[in-house]
Design a protein around this motif. Structure first.
Motif, PDB file in Angstrom:
ATOM      1  N   UNK A  54      46.207  43.877  43.789  1.00  0.00           N
ATOM      2  CA  UNK A  54      46.169  44.860  44.865  1.00  0.00           C
ATOM      3  C   UNK A  54      45.552  46.146  44.335  1.00  0.00           C
ATOM      4  N   UNK A  56      42.050  35.242  50.410  1.00  0.00           N
ATOM      5  CA  UNK A  56      43.130  35.961  51.074  1.00  0.00           C
ATOM      6  C   UNK A  56      42.806  37.453  51.036  1.00  0.00           C
ATOM      7  N   UNK A 112      32.253  42.309  50.452  1.00  0.00           N
ATOM      8  CA  UNK A 112      31.381  41.326  49.803  1.00  0.00           C
ATOM      9  C   UNK A 112      32.215  40.598  48.758  1.00  0.00           C
ATOM     10  N   UNK A 167      43.713  30.553  38.149  1.00  0.00           N
ATOM     11  CA  UNK A 167      42.995  30.164  39.366  1.00  0.00           C
ATOM     12  C   UNK A 167      43.355  31.047  40.559  1.00  0.00           C
ATOM     13  N   UNK A 168      44.520  31.687  40.495  1.00  0.00           N
ATOM     14  CA  UNK A 168      45.000  32.379  41.685  1.00  0.00           C
ATOM     15  C   UNK A 168      45.914  33.523  41.271  1.00  0.00           C
ATOM     16  N   UNK A 192      44.559  41.252  52.390  1.00  0.00           N
ATOM     17  CA  UNK A 192      45.607  41.999  53.080  1.00  0.00           C
ATOM     18  C   UNK A 192      45.197  43.464  53.075  1.00  0.00           C
ATOM     19  N   UNK A 252      43.509  47.273  49.393  1.00  0.00           N
ATOM     20  CA  UNK A 252      43.121  45.879  49.596  1.00  0.00           C
ATOM     21  C   UNK A 252      43.890  45.007  48.614  1.00  0.00           C
ATOM     22  N   UNK A 253      44.523  43.978  49.157  1.00  0.00           N
ATOM     23  CA  UNK A 253      45.172  42.983  48.290  1.00  0.00           C
ATOM     24  C   UNK A 253      44.437  41.668  48.469  1.00  0.00           C
ATOM     25  N   UNK A 254      44.120  41.009  47.345  1.00  0.00           N
ATOM     26  CA  UNK A 254      43.435  39.728  47.410  1.00  0.00           C
ATOM     27  C   UNK A 254      43.879  38.894  46.221  1.00  0.00           C
ATOM     28  N   UNK A 255      43.226  37.762  46.015  1.00  0.00           N
ATOM     29  CA  UNK A 255      43.594  36.880  44.907  1.00  0.00           C
ATOM     30  C   UNK A 255      42.347  36.498  44.144  1.00  0.00           C
ATOM     31  N   UNK A 256      42.444  36.590  42.810  1.00  0.00           N
ATOM     32  CA  UNK A 256      41.268  36.391  41.956  1.00  0.00           C
ATOM     33  C   UNK A 256      41.405  35.162  41.079  1.00  0.00           C
ATOM     34  N   UNK A 257      40.239  34.720  40.573  1.00  0.00           N
ATOM     35  CA  UNK A 257      40.191  33.766  39.475  1.00  0.00           C
ATOM     36  C   UNK A 257      39.966  34.570  38.209  1.00  0.00           C
ATOM     37  N   UNK A 292      34.349  35.019  41.778  1.00  0.00           N
ATOM     38  CA  UNK A 292      35.640  35.177  41.106  1.00  0.00           C
ATOM     39  C   UNK A 292      36.791  35.421  42.070  1.00  0.00           C
ATOM     40  N   UNK A 295      31.542  40.713  38.819  1.00  0.00           N
ATOM     41  CA  UNK A 295      31.732  41.490  40.049  1.00  0.00           C
ATOM     42  C   UNK A 295      32.462  40.633  41.074  1.00  0.00           C
ATOM     43  N   UNK A 296      33.698  40.990  41.366  1.00  0.00           N
ATOM     44  CA  UNK A 296      34.553  40.133  42.179  1.00  0.00           C
ATOM     45  C   UNK A 296      34.422  40.474  43.651  1.00  0.00           C
ATOM     46  N   UNK A 297      34.605  41.745  43.969  1.00  0.00           N
ATOM     47  CA  UNK A 297      34.713  42.159  45.358  1.00  0.00           C
ATOM     48  C   UNK A 297      34.169  43.570  45.508  1.00  0.00           C
ATOM     49  N   UNK A 298      33.435  43.803  46.602  1.00  0.00           N
ATOM     50  CA  UNK A 298      33.072  45.159  47.031  1.00  0.00           C
ATOM     51  C   UNK A 298      33.644  45.329  48.425  1.00  0.00           C
TER      52      UNK A 298
END
Lengths: 140, 108
Positions: A66, B74, B64, A61-62, B76, A101-106, B68, A86-89
């Motif tokens: 990076x 969050x 974007x 879940x989390x 950074x 970029x650091x983030x958190x995914x499922x 997921x 597709x998670x992030x652009x």
């Protein structure tokens, strides 16, 4: 009791049920769609992009991830094993201090989180990291 | 959507020319649209679909987000600071809401 009419209705219902998932998945871009959309079909070098993620994620879940892509102007992050890959652009602007970029995914299952980067010169690079997921994070 | 609360962490001090790390988090369920409630009805998708950060009127980062991304998204990232100026952060919700937050960075 099963009359002729109710049997037909049953058959139609079953057909509808089997069609629905097909229709739903047709709307979700696949990994290949996402890559084609991001790169426009250009070749991609397997170097120069770091994906930093835990080797084992107890809880999908989390999952902290990076991406470090020196020289990139934009990145795309894919979770190929998820229903919606597709998670992030991310686009880095003129006040950006670094293409990071650091983030958190499922993550729904064990998979290779993959990041594509568009470089300032218009070329493309990619990197990936395998994450073993103990408990999946895509809910029901 | 209510109960959405942005949190931002800027460095306590910075000098002109520094690259500083910024962390943001916003409380949000990031409902995927794949889940069902106990009665079997699909819970509609509702996520933060875009996040932006500007500093001194210039774009730092424009993201974007898909389903997921984990709940309470969050981010950074790094910003090159040249002078004391405002940071403006926005989060765009599927329901059309835009949550915005401004913070001022002083240089030492």
């Amino acid at each position: 009791m099963f009359t002729r009419r109710s049997t037909m209705a049953l058959g139609l219902g079953a057909a509808a049920v089997t069609l629905v998932p097909l229709k739903a998945s047709a709307n979700i871009p696949t990994v290949e769609d996402a890559v084609a959309d991001f790169t426009g079909g250009a070749s991609v070098a397997d170097e120069g992009v770091s994906v930093i993620a835990p080797e084992i994620a107890e809880n999908g879940e989390n999952v902290p991830v990076e991406i470090d892509a020196p020289g990139a102007v934009a990145i795309m992050v894919l979770a190929p094993g998820n229903p919606t890959p597709r998670v992030v652009d991310a686009r880095f602007g003129e006040a950006s201090g670094a293409p990071r970029l650091a983030t958190r995914l499922r993550l729904g299952e064990t998979q290779e989180v993959t990041a594509y980067a568009k470089m300032a010169d218009g070329s493309y690079k990619r990197g990936k990291a395998e994450v073993r997921v103990t408990i999946g994070g895509c809910g029901g | 959507m209510s109960n959405v609360r942005p949190r931002i962490r800027l460095p306590r001090s910075a000098r002109a020319g520094d690259v500083v790390q910024v962390r943001t988090l916003i409380s949000h369920p990031m409902e995927t649209g794949n889940r069902r409630d106990p009665d079997g009805n699909v819970i509609p998708r509702q996520i933060i679909n875009r996040f932006t950060c500007e500093y001194d009127g210039k774009m730092v980062l424009d993201v974007d987000l898909g389903v997921s991304v984990a709940a309470n998204p969050f981010m950074e990232f790094d910003v090159k600071v040249e002078r004391a100026a405002d940071f403006v952060f926005t989060w765009h919700d599927d329901d059309g809401s835009v949550y915005s937050e401004t913070q001022h960075l002083e240089l030492s």
